[in-house]
Scaffold this motif. Structure first.
Motif, PDB file in Angstrom:
ATOM      1  N   TYR A  26     -27.925   2.603 -32.389  1.00  0.00           N
ATOM      2  CA  TYR A  26     -26.992   1.545 -32.811  1.00  0.00           C
ATOM      3  C   TYR A  26     -27.291   0.230 -32.091  1.00  0.00           C
ATOM      4  O   TYR A  26     -27.467   0.190 -30.890  1.00  0.00           O
ATOM      5  N   GLU A  27     -27.340  -0.844 -32.874  1.00  0.00           N
ATOM      6  CA  GLU A  27     -27.524  -2.179 -32.324  1.00  0.00           C
ATOM      7  C   GLU A  27     -26.220  -2.938 -32.497  1.00  0.00           C
ATOM      8  O   GLU A  27     -25.789  -3.193 -33.612  1.00  0.00           O
ATOM      9  N   PRO A  28     -25.516  -3.312 -31.420  1.00  0.00           N
ATOM     10  CA  PRO A  28     -24.251  -4.019 -31.554  1.00  0.00           C
ATOM     11  C   PRO A  28     -24.455  -5.383 -32.170  1.00  0.00           C
ATOM     12  O   PRO A  28     -25.520  -5.981 -32.053  1.00  0.00           O
ATOM     13  N   ILE A  29     -23.415  -5.872 -32.836  1.00  0.00           N
ATOM     14  CA  ILE A  29     -23.511  -7.188 -33.449  1.00  0.00           C
ATOM     15  C   ILE A  29     -23.631  -8.234 -32.347  1.00  0.00           C
ATOM     16  O   ILE A  29     -23.124  -8.055 -31.252  1.00  0.00           O
ATOM     17  N   PRO A  30     -24.328  -9.348 -32.612  1.00  0.00           N
ATOM     18  CA  PRO A  30     -24.491 -10.385 -31.579  1.00  0.00           C
ATOM     19  C   PRO A  30     -23.147 -10.932 -31.149  1.00  0.00           C
ATOM     20  O   PRO A  30     -22.225 -11.025 -31.953  1.00  0.00           O
ATOM     21  N   ASP A  31     -23.060 -11.300 -29.906  1.00  0.00           N
ATOM     22  CA  ASP A  31     -21.841 -11.897 -29.366  1.00  0.00           C
ATOM     23  C   ASP A  31     -21.920 -13.402 -29.538  1.00  0.00           C
ATOM     24  O   ASP A  31     -22.619 -14.092 -28.816  1.00  0.00           O
ATOM     25  N   PHE A  32     -21.192 -13.919 -30.560  1.00  0.00           N
ATOM     26  CA  PHE A  32     -21.249 -15.331 -30.875  1.00  0.00           C
ATOM     27  C   PHE A  32     -20.282 -16.152 -30.041  1.00  0.00           C
ATOM     28  O   PHE A  32     -20.274 -17.363 -30.121  1.00  0.00           O
ATOM     29  N   TRP A  33     -19.408 -15.472 -29.292  1.00  0.00           N
ATOM     30  CA  TRP A  33     -18.425 -16.187 -28.500  1.00  0.00           C
ATOM     31  C   TRP A  33     -18.947 -16.393 -27.095  1.00  0.00           C
ATOM     32  O   TRP A  33     -19.444 -15.490 -26.466  1.00  0.00           O
ATOM     33  N   ASP A  34     -18.824 -17.601 -26.579  1.00  0.00           N
ATOM     34  CA  ASP A  34     -19.167 -17.826 -25.191  1.00  0.00           C
ATOM     35  C   ASP A  34     -17.940 -17.608 -24.317  1.00  0.00           C
ATOM     36  O   ASP A  34     -16.861 -17.279 -24.799  1.00  0.00           O
ATOM     37  N   GLY A  35     -18.101 -17.789 -23.010  1.00  0.00           N
ATOM     38  CA  GLY A  35     -17.009 -17.531 -22.083  1.00  0.00           C
ATOM     39  C   GLY A  35     -15.797 -18.399 -22.349  1.00  0.00           C
ATOM     40  O   GLY A  35     -14.660 -17.961 -22.225  1.00  0.00           O
ATOM     41  N   LYS A  36     -16.030 -19.669 -22.733  1.00  0.00           N
ATOM     42  CA  LYS A  36     -14.906 -20.572 -22.974  1.00  0.00           C
ATOM     43  C   LYS A  36     -14.080 -20.107 -24.165  1.00  0.00           C
ATOM     44  O   LYS A  36     -12.855 -20.193 -24.156  1.00  0.00           O
ATOM     45  N   SER A  37     -14.739 -19.584 -25.215  1.00  0.00           N
ATOM     46  CA  SER A  37     -14.010 -19.109 -26.383  1.00  0.00           C
ATOM     47  C   SER A  37     -13.146 -17.910 -26.032  1.00  0.00           C
ATOM     48  O   SER A  37     -12.022 -17.773 -26.496  1.00  0.00           O
ATOM     49  N   ARG A  38     -13.694 -17.003 -25.229  1.00  0.00           N
ATOM     50  CA  ARG A  38     -12.907 -15.838 -24.837  1.00  0.00           C
ATOM     51  C   ARG A  38     -11.713 -16.255 -23.994  1.00  0.00           C
ATOM     52  O   ARG A  38     -10.611 -15.731 -24.140  1.00  0.00           O
ATOM     53  N   GLU A  39     -11.948 -17.216 -23.086  1.00  0.00           N
ATOM     54  CA  GLU A  39     -10.842 -17.692 -22.265  1.00  0.00           C
ATOM     55  C   GLU A  39      -9.791 -18.364 -23.141  1.00  0.00           C
ATOM     56  O   GLU A  39      -8.587 -18.210 -22.920  1.00  0.00           O
ATOM     57  N   CYS A  40     -10.227 -19.052 -24.179  1.00  0.00           N
ATOM     58  CA  CYS A  40      -9.302 -19.702 -25.104  1.00  0.00           C
ATOM     59  C   CYS A  40      -8.444 -18.668 -25.816  1.00  0.00           C
ATOM     60  O   CYS A  40      -7.239 -18.847 -25.976  1.00  0.00           O
ATOM     61  N   ALA A  52     -17.466  -0.950 -42.258  1.00  0.00           N
ATOM     62  CA  ALA A  52     -17.662  -0.963 -40.804  1.00  0.00           C
ATOM     63  C   ALA A  52     -19.140  -1.040 -40.440  1.00  0.00           C
ATOM     64  O   ALA A  52     -19.521  -1.746 -39.503  1.00  0.00           O
ATOM     65  N   TYR A  53     -19.973  -0.312 -41.195  1.00  0.00           N
ATOM     66  CA  TYR A  53     -21.406  -0.237 -40.882  1.00  0.00           C
ATOM     67  C   TYR A  53     -22.215  -0.481 -42.164  1.00  0.00           C
ATOM     68  O   TYR A  53     -22.771   0.457 -42.752  1.00  0.00           O
ATOM     69  N   PRO A  54     -22.263  -1.715 -42.634  1.00  0.00           N
ATOM     70  CA  PRO A  54     -22.910  -1.997 -43.924  1.00  0.00           C
ATOM     71  C   PRO A  54     -24.400  -1.683 -43.957  1.00  0.00           C
ATOM     72  O   PRO A  54     -24.963  -1.497 -45.044  1.00  0.00           O
ATOM     73  N   ASN A  55     -25.048  -1.618 -42.819  1.00  0.00           N
ATOM     74  CA  ASN A  55     -26.495  -1.383 -42.779  1.00  0.00           C
ATOM     75  C   ASN A  55     -26.866   0.034 -42.360  1.00  0.00           C
ATOM     76  O   ASN A  55     -28.025   0.299 -42.054  1.00  0.00           O
ATOM     77  N   ARG A  56     -25.886   0.923 -42.386  1.00  0.00           N
ATOM     78  CA  ARG A  56     -26.172   2.294 -41.968  1.00  0.00           C
ATOM     79  C   ARG A  56     -25.906   3.270 -43.104  1.00  0.00           C
ATOM     80  O   ARG A  56     -25.088   3.018 -44.002  1.00  0.00           O
ATOM     81  N   GLU A  57     -26.579   4.387 -43.058  1.00  0.00           N
ATOM     82  CA  GLU A  57     -26.431   5.409 -44.087  1.00  0.00           C
ATOM     83  C   GLU A  57     -25.058   6.066 -43.977  1.00  0.00           C
ATOM     84  O   GLU A  57     -24.554   6.318 -42.877  1.00  0.00           O
ATOM     85  N   LEU A  58     -24.450   6.333 -45.123  1.00  0.00           N
ATOM     86  CA  LEU A  58     -23.145   6.984 -45.144  1.00  0.00           C
ATOM     87  C   LEU A  58     -23.291   8.449 -44.734  1.00  0.00           C
ATOM     88  O   LEU A  58     -24.055   9.191 -45.340  1.00  0.00           O
ATOM     89  N   PRO A  59     -22.566   8.889 -43.708  1.00  0.00           N
ATOM     90  CA  PRO A  59     -22.664  10.288 -43.277  1.00  0.00           C
ATOM     91  C   PRO A  59     -21.823  11.202 -44.161  1.00  0.00           C
ATOM     92  O   PRO A  59     -20.997  10.721 -44.954  1.00  0.00           O
ATOM     93  N   PRO A  60     -21.978  12.500 -44.036  1.00  0.00           N
ATOM     94  CA  PRO A  60     -21.081  13.432 -44.733  1.00  0.00           C
ATOM     95  C   PRO A  60     -19.643  13.217 -44.267  1.00  0.00           C
ATOM     96  O   PRO A  60     -19.400  12.622 -43.219  1.00  0.00           O
ATOM     97  N   LEU A  61     -18.690  13.721 -45.039  1.00  0.00           N
ATOM     98  CA  LEU A  61     -17.290  13.544 -44.686  1.00  0.00           C
ATOM     99  C   LEU A  61     -16.926  14.282 -43.406  1.00  0.00           C
ATOM    100  O   LEU A  61     -15.897  13.987 -42.798  1.00  0.00           O
ATOM    101  N   LYS A  62     -17.738  15.226 -43.005  1.00  0.00           N
ATOM    102  CA  LYS A  62     -17.568  15.901 -41.727  1.00  0.00           C
ATOM    103  C   LYS A  62     -18.860  15.730 -40.932  1.00  0.00           C
ATOM    104  O   LYS A  62     -19.871  16.348 -41.239  1.00  0.00           O
ATOM    105  N   SER A  63     -18.801  14.857 -39.943  1.00  0.00           N
ATOM    106  CA  SER A  63     -19.977  14.561 -39.151  1.00  0.00           C
ATOM    107  C   SER A  63     -19.534  13.947 -37.825  1.00  0.00           C
ATOM    108  O   SER A  63     -18.541  13.213 -37.771  1.00  0.00           O
TER     109      SER A  63
END
Length: 316
Positions: free
Chosen positions: A44-58, A147-158
């Motif tokens: 899994y590759e997490p989505i890029p963090d587009f927020w800098d420290g000031k945005s989080r503090e805001c 939630a995961y548009p670029n990943r393969e859909l797993p079985p309903l039990k996985s």
């Protein structure tokens, strides 16, 4: 492509065994349950963090300011109410006891449109999640795709479902209290506020606890507790001020409950970070979050969810 097996460190297994022995099982109580959130797969590759420290503090300061505004408004309303009661007692008004009684509840007058939309909400609440229903299976699959548009859909039990924050490999076991509507709420969140949805899903903001709340199960609990706070199953004409405020929102917004769900989820995460909370404090944080939301609903003069003070925290 075959999915990789999820590897767990010994410490994580120990936390899961600890939870299994400490968390009670209940069909009606809004508890997280008896197993922790599964780890993300190695690929899994997490989505890029587009927020800098000031945005989080805001974001953090927005939460603090909104809380201060709602609490101040509440104090002003209470002060006015207490002053009115004082005048009633001073002049010997016979309705003073009734005024005191109505401090927490009041008569609700609904338009035909509000009646219809509340009735529809009650119908949605009464639909349990049915793992054998094709419609419910398709909804669960849709949530994964959002939630995961670029990943393969797993079985309903996985075991892959645990990455989303379900407690077990079969998500159907986690809908005990929230029913099918809690799944609809999560899908609505993903479609209408995708930025906030993905940031909460991937725990992208702030300094997170070592033992985080599982995203999907948290959503089920928020849906259940929000319905309880608004007393949506009741047809009593005497209602809490929060329920009266919610009914006003329904006049202009058929999806007011779903929008409140999204807002409550964002508010919960903001409180979670502000408190530096961990898994075992989830119920306490959820209760505090709904208390703040209840205060915002009683401010008065708010006709849309988008006008609530905390709404600015949601990101599309």
């Amino acid at each position: 492509m075959a999915s990789k097996a999820i590897r767990r460190r010994p410490a994580e297994k120990e936390r899961e065994r600890h939870m299994e022995t400490t968390m009670p099982e209940s069909v009606t109580a809004p508890l997280l349950g008896n197993s922790a959130q599964g780890n993300k797969s190695e690929g899994y590759e997490p989505i890029p963090d587009f927020w800098d420290g000031k945005s989080r503090e805001c974001l953090h300061w927005v939460h603090i300011v909104s809380t201060f505004i709602t609490q101040s408004a509440r104090k002003i309303v209470n002060a006015i109410s207490e002053f009115g009661s004082f005048l009633a007692r001073f002049f010997g008004c016979s309705c003073a006891p009734q005024s005191s009684q109505n401090a927490q509840t009041m008569l609700i007058h609904l338009s035909p449109l509000q009646e219809e939309r509340l009735k529809f909400l009650r119908q949605r609440l009464n639909v349990p999640f049915d793992c054998s229903a094709v419609k419910h299976q398709d909804a669960l699959k849709e949530l994964w795709r959002l939630a995961y548009p670029n990943r393969e859909l797993p079985p309903l039990k996985s075991d892959l479902w645990k990455e989303m924050g379900w407690q077990n490999s079969d998500p159907a076991t986690d809908f005990r209290s929230g029913g099918f509507m809690s799944l609809e709420n999560l899908i609505y969140f993903a479609r209408n506020y995708p930025d906030s949805f993905h940031r909460l899903l991937h725990k992208a903001d702030g300094e997170r606890a070592e033992w985080e709340y599982p995203f999907a199960v948290a959503g089920v609990n928020i849906s259940y507790m929000l319905a309880q706070m608004l007393d949506l199953q009741s047809e009593n004409r005497r209602s809490s001020k929060a329920r009266v405020g919610f009914a006003q929102l329904l006049e202009d917004d058929e999806m007011a409950f779903d929008n409140l769900f999204c807002l409550a989820f964002q508010m919960l995460d903001a409180q979670w970070l502000a408190r530096r909370a961990s898994y075992m404090e989830f119920n306490e944080v959820l209760k505090s979050t709904l208390g703040q939301l209840e205060q915002e609903l009683t401010i008065g003069g708010v006709s849309r969810v988008q006008n609530l003070p905390s709404f600015r925290m949601l990101r599309r």
